[in-house]
Design an enzyme around this catalytic site. Structure first.
Site, PDB file in Angstrom:
ATOM      1  CD  GLN A  11       0.520   4.121   2.226  1.00 21.00           C
ATOM      2  OE1 GLN A  11       0.234   4.669   3.290  1.00 21.00           O
ATOM      3  NE2 GLN A  11       1.311   4.675   1.330  1.00 21.00           N
ATOM      4  CG  LEU A  12      -5.973   4.344  -3.084  1.00 26.00           C
ATOM      5  CD1 LEU A  12      -6.757   5.342  -2.205  1.00 26.00           C
ATOM      6  CD2 LEU A  12      -5.577   5.001  -4.399  1.00 26.00           C
ATOM      7  CG  ASP A  37       1.406  -9.573 -12.958  1.00 22.89           C
ATOM      8  OD1 ASP A  37       1.414  -8.318 -13.057  1.00 22.89           O
ATOM      9  OD2 ASP A  37       2.411 -10.270 -13.170  1.00 22.89           O
ATOM     10  CB  ALA A  61       1.817   2.255  -8.484  1.00 22.53           C
ATOM     11  CE1 TYR A  62       9.985  -1.424  -8.507  1.00 20.91           C
ATOM     12  CE2 TYR A  62      10.296   0.896  -7.985  1.00 20.91           C
ATOM     13  CZ  TYR A  62      10.770  -0.396  -8.017  1.00 20.91           C
ATOM     14  OH  TYR A  62      12.038  -0.668  -7.554  1.00 20.91           O
ATOM     15  CB  THR A 102       2.809  10.717  -8.305  1.00 22.28           C
ATOM     16  OG1 THR A 102       3.717  11.394  -7.449  1.00 22.28           O
ATOM     17  CG2 THR A 102       3.497  10.512  -9.644  1.00 22.28           C
ATOM     18  CE1 TYR A 126       5.786   6.127  -8.031  1.00 20.16           C
ATOM     19  CE2 TYR A 126       6.010   8.482  -7.606  1.00 20.16           C
ATOM     20  CZ  TYR A 126       5.272   7.311  -7.527  1.00 20.16           C
ATOM     21  OH  TYR A 126       4.027   7.335  -6.942  1.00 20.16           O
TER      22      TYR A 126
HETATM   23  N1  LIG Z   1       2.741   6.443  -1.497  1.00 18.88           N
HETATM   24  C1  LIG Z   1       2.784   7.733  -1.817  1.00 18.88           C
HETATM   25  O1  LIG Z   1       3.313   8.588  -1.091  1.00 18.88           O
HETATM   26  C2  LIG Z   1       2.139   8.200  -3.109  1.00 18.88           C
HETATM   27  C3  LIG Z   1       2.217   9.563  -3.434  1.00 18.88           C
HETATM   28  C4  LIG Z   1       1.620   9.984  -4.628  1.00 18.88           C
HETATM   29  C5  LIG Z   1       0.975   9.079  -5.442  1.00 18.88           C
HETATM   30  N2  LIG Z   1       0.934   7.763  -5.107  1.00 18.88           N
HETATM   31  C6  LIG Z   1       0.243   6.837  -6.001  1.00 18.88           C
HETATM   32  O2  LIG Z   1      -0.915   6.360  -5.315  1.00 18.88           O
HETATM   33  C7  LIG Z   1      -1.199   5.032  -5.728  1.00 18.88           C
HETATM   34  C8  LIG Z   1      -1.382   4.151  -4.511  1.00 18.88           C
HETATM   35  O3  LIG Z   1      -0.154   4.180  -3.780  1.00 18.88           O
HETATM   36  P1  LIG Z   1       0.042   3.300  -2.464  1.00 18.88           P
HETATM   37  O4  LIG Z   1       0.957   4.065  -1.565  1.00 18.88           O
HETATM   38  O5  LIG Z   1      -1.272   2.815  -2.000  1.00 18.88           O
HETATM   39  O6  LIG Z   1       0.878   2.090  -3.109  1.00 18.88           O
HETATM   40  P2  LIG Z   1       1.382   0.753  -2.366  1.00 18.88           P
HETATM   41  O7  LIG Z   1       1.001   0.787  -0.936  1.00 18.88           O
HETATM   42  O8  LIG Z   1       2.815   0.580  -2.770  1.00 18.88           O
HETATM   43  O9  LIG Z   1       0.472  -0.356  -3.049  1.00 18.88           O
HETATM   44  C9  LIG Z   1       0.675  -0.805  -4.364  1.00 18.88           C
HETATM   45  C10 LIG Z   1       0.123  -2.220  -4.437  1.00 18.88           C
HETATM   46  O10 LIG Z   1       0.292  -2.686  -5.777  1.00 18.88           O
HETATM   47  C11 LIG Z   1       0.717  -4.038  -5.691  1.00 18.88           C
HETATM   48  N3  LIG Z   1       1.352  -4.507  -6.916  1.00 18.88           N
HETATM   49  C12 LIG Z   1       2.680  -4.488  -7.228  1.00 18.88           C
HETATM   50  N4  LIG Z   1       2.869  -5.077  -8.424  1.00 18.88           N
HETATM   51  C13 LIG Z   1       1.655  -5.471  -8.872  1.00 18.88           C
HETATM   52  C14 LIG Z   1       1.205  -6.146 -10.036  1.00 18.88           C
HETATM   53  N5  LIG Z   1       2.059  -6.528 -11.007  1.00 18.88           N
HETATM   54  N6  LIG Z   1      -0.112  -6.416 -10.165  1.00 18.88           N
HETATM   55  C15 LIG Z   1      -0.979  -6.044  -9.207  1.00 18.88           C
HETATM   56  N7  LIG Z   1      -0.621  -5.407  -8.077  1.00 18.88           N
HETATM   57  C16 LIG Z   1       0.689  -5.118  -7.917  1.00 18.88           C
HETATM   58  C17 LIG Z   1       1.678  -4.004  -4.524  1.00 18.88           C
HETATM   59  O11 LIG Z   1       1.981  -5.305  -4.080  1.00 18.88           O
HETATM   60  P3  LIG Z   1       3.427  -5.569  -3.386  1.00 18.88           P
HETATM   61  O12 LIG Z   1       3.466  -4.753  -2.153  1.00 18.88           O
HETATM   62  O13 LIG Z   1       3.410  -7.038  -3.163  1.00 18.88           O
HETATM   63  O14 LIG Z   1       4.454  -5.122  -4.395  1.00 18.88           O
HETATM   64  C18 LIG Z   1       0.878  -3.200  -3.518  1.00 18.88           C
HETATM   65  O15 LIG Z   1      -0.044  -3.997  -2.805  1.00 18.88           O
HETATM   66  C19 LIG Z   1      -0.086   4.626  -6.688  1.00 18.88           C
HETATM   67  O16 LIG Z   1      -0.503   4.844  -8.001  1.00 18.88           O
HETATM   68  C20 LIG Z   1       1.041   5.598  -6.355  1.00 18.88           C
HETATM   69  O17 LIG Z   1       1.892   5.811  -7.466  1.00 18.88           O
HETATM   70  C21 LIG Z   1       1.489   7.312  -3.954  1.00 18.88           C
END
Ligand SMILES: NC(=O)c1ccc[n+]([C@@H]2O[C@H](COP(=O)([O-])OP(=O)(O)OC[C@H]3O[C@@H](n4cnc5c(N)ncnc54)[C@H](OP(=O)(O)O)[C@@H]3O)[C@@H](O)[C@H]2O)c1
Length: 285
Positions: A11-12, A37, A61-62, A102, A126
């Site tokens: 997303q980000l 990776d 992130a996971y 987070t 998490y």
């Molecule tokens: N989503 C929320 O509500 C939320 C809230 C607070 C904070 N955050 C933080 O904000 C940040 C961005 O979140 P987001 O929602 O944009 O996350 P996201 O949509 O889950 O995107 C994470 C990306 O990282 C990739 N990834 C997974 N394993 C990887 C690896 N080994 N090497 C490189 N890339 C890898 C994923 O690929 P795959 O999809 O193929 O696994 C995905 O494209 C994260 O740090 C998260 O913890 C998120």
């Protein structure tokens, strides 16, 4: 600046790619797991050194909060160890790093917005691993920023907004928790803040960022349906114990954004204004 963005398909990461067009002064390396990776230390070191990266923005992130309870090892690898790998590689090349974290580093027992000085106390795998990632980054890279955010949504990937629109169209009624309070954050607004930090100059430290305002997941859903024009689904408030989830969530996780706004001169939109923008974009897709 030569900027490496990891997790660029998330997303980000996607919003960082979109905003790159408005910031053509930089050279970008957008990577996701296929290209880089972040758990592969050798590959990370080579990428940062060979491309003379000056800023690493870790959007990878996971993020599956409930699944993390059963997949602690993988979650820790991605959220804690890998940010350490990126931070050490950045430091070795004199680069800066922005790590995204987070609101789940807090337990949610506060009643006023969390500042960066508030004590952390995660209560999920998490949250623990993201806090571990923050420490890895702050300890291993001198020019490191950690930006904690919350309730992220966008037109990309799966998120709460898309799920509630889908369920609102499928169902006649829906229960959503009203006793968890926070602030939704449009990933584009966070990307704007990250570019502001890069363009004005990285100031190391921990920062909080979300959109403005406060709501419960129930209020958020009501607003999503109203803006999306969904009128056929009755949304009812639920207590958290009526909607059990594997990982505990903070009951209150509003973030105080004073520091990031002052440091980088950022103006933050109200969550409902940004929600309208996102839903308009979703309607165009
Ligand atoms: N989503 C929320 O509500 C939320 C809230 C607070 C904070 N955050 C933080 O904000 C940040 C961005 O979140 P987001 O929602 O944009 O996350 P996201 O949509 O889950 O995107 C994470 C990306 O990282 C990739 N990834 C997974 N394993 C990887 C690896 N080994 N090497 C490189 N890339 C890898 C994923 O690929 P795959 O999809 O193929 O696994 C995905 O494209 C994260 O740090 C998260 O913890 C998120």
């Amino acid at each position: 600046m030569r900027i490496l963005v990891t997790g660029a398909n998330g997303q980000l990461g996607n919003e960082m790619q979109v905003l790159a067009k408005e910031n053509p002064q930089h050279t970008y390396y957008f990577t996701d797991v296929q290209e880089l990776d972040i758990c592969d230390e050798q590959a990370v070191r080579a990428c940062i050194a060979d491309n003379q990266i000056e800023v690493v923005v870790n959007c990878a992130a996971y993020t599956a909060v409930d699944k993390a309870e059963d997949n602690e090892e993988l979650c820790r690898k991605l959220n804690e160890e890998a940010p350490g790998i990126l931070a050490r590689a950045a430091q070795a090349n004199g680069a800066a790093m922005i790590q995204v974290s987070t609101d789940y580093v807090f337990d949610g027992t506060a009643h006023i917005p969390y500042t960066e000085e508030c004590e952390t106390c995660p209560n999920s795998v998490y949250g623990f691993t993201k806090l571990g990632g923050e420490k890895e980054v702050m300890q291993n890279c001198e020019k490191a920023m950690v930006i904690r955010t919350a309730w992220l949504y966008s037109i990309y990937g799966n998120n709460f907004v898309k799920t509630m629109i889908r369920l609102g169209r499928e169902r006649e009624s829906l229960g959503v928790v009203f006793d968890q309070i926070g602030t939704p954050t449009y990933a584009k607004d966070l990307a704007v803040a990250i570019y502001a930090a890069i363009n004005r100059g990285i100031v190391p430290g921990i920062y909080h960022f979300s959109d403005e305002g406060v709501c419960s997941w129930y209020d958020f859903t009501v607003a999503i349906h109203r803006i999306a024009g969904i009128t056929t689904c009755k949304v009812s408030p639920l207590h958290t114990n009526e909607y059990p989830a594997k990982a505990p969530r903070p009951h209150y996780s509003v973030l105080d954004k004073t520091k990031i706004k002052k440091t980088f001169g950022i103006e933050v939109p109200h969550w409902e204004e940004s929600l309208k923008v996102c839903i308009e974009k979703l309607n165009e897709v």
